[in-house]
Motif scaffolding. Structure first.
Motif, mmCIF file in Angstrom:
data_model
loop_
_atom_site.group_PDB
_atom_site.id
_atom_site.type_symbol
_atom_site.label_atom_id
_atom_site.label_comp_id
_atom_site.label_asym_id
_atom_site.label_seq_id
_atom_site.Cartn_x
_atom_site.Cartn_y
_atom_site.Cartn_z
ATOM 1 N N ASP A 1 8.627 -4.423 2.719
ATOM 2 C CA ASP A 1 7.211 -4.108 2.519
ATOM 3 C C ASP A 1 6.621 -4.841 1.322
ATOM 4 O O ASP A 1 5.429 -5.150 1.297
ATOM 5 C CB ASP A 1 7.019 -2.603 2.338
ATOM 6 N N ASP B 1 3.668 -7.360 3.125
ATOM 7 C CA ASP B 1 2.740 -6.229 3.057
ATOM 8 C C ASP B 1 1.638 -6.424 4.095
ATOM 9 O O ASP B 1 0.760 -7.277 3.941
ATOM 10 C CB ASP B 1 2.154 -6.139 1.650
ATOM 11 N N THR C 1 8.490 -6.924 11.643
ATOM 12 C CA THR C 1 7.547 -6.945 10.519
ATOM 13 C C THR C 1 7.154 -8.378 10.168
ATOM 14 O O THR C 1 5.976 -8.674 9.940
ATOM 15 C CB THR C 1 8.151 -6.234 9.292
#
Length: 177
Positions: A114, A118, A150
């Motif tokens: 993260d 982000d 991600t």
């Protein structure tokens, strides 16, 4: 390259340095893109010194002797002088560039995934380079499928070029075409 995500295999970190430094120079300095290099193999200063050497055309050993003047060096290197204007000019180019080189986590409160990818950022990177994707996967404490998902979402959402260096011969982390 798959959807702006490139995986490059290289077993030795020193093999990667010239290519990574050239990416930093091309994208961060010449094209003025927002670039992030997350390093797991080498200290951020090591890449910075190589970038200074490339920009200024000053021998790396001499750059290192000026950037770390108390380190052990040969008398030959100690006695060599540089053109201070060239070094300062190179430093100014790096200062003005939107390049981030880190060998630690940027935000200690976030997890690695993260922190770097982000998905809610208002200032996304245009280029992200990870010098050792295998080590990144280990420190993420996330399953590989989640990491890949991600990264793909970040790349797609922000049109970010992502360059991942891996030690893995089989490239088992490849992204779908």
């Amino acid at each position: 390259m798959n959807h702006n995500i490139s995986m490059i295999e290289s077993r030795k970190p020193k093999e990667r340095i010239p290519l990574i430094v050239n990416f930093l120079y091309e994208y961060g300095i010449l094209q003025e893109k927002r670039v992030c290099l997350q390093s797991f193999d080498l200290n951020a200063f090591y890449y910075t010194n190589h970038l200074l050497s490339l920009i200024s055309k000053i021998d790396l050993k001499i750059i290192e002797s000026y950037m770390f003047p108390i380190g052990a060096k040969s008398k030959e290197v100690k006695n060599q002088k540089i053109n201070g204007n060239e070094l300062i000019s190179a430093i100014e180019k790096i200062r003005k560039a939107n390049v981030s080189i880190s060998s630690s986590k940027i935000n200690e409160k976030e997890n690695w995934l993260d922190d770097l990818f982000d998905l809610s950022t208002i200032e996304p990177y245009q280029v992200i380079i990870i010098d050792n994707f295998d080590k990144f996967l280990k420190v993420c404490n996330e399953d590989t499928i989640m990491v890949k998902k991600t990264i793909q979402e970040y790349s797609k959402k922000y049109h970010t070029m992502i360059i991942l260096f891996t030690n893995n011969e089989t490239l088992k982390y490849t992204f779908p075409r």
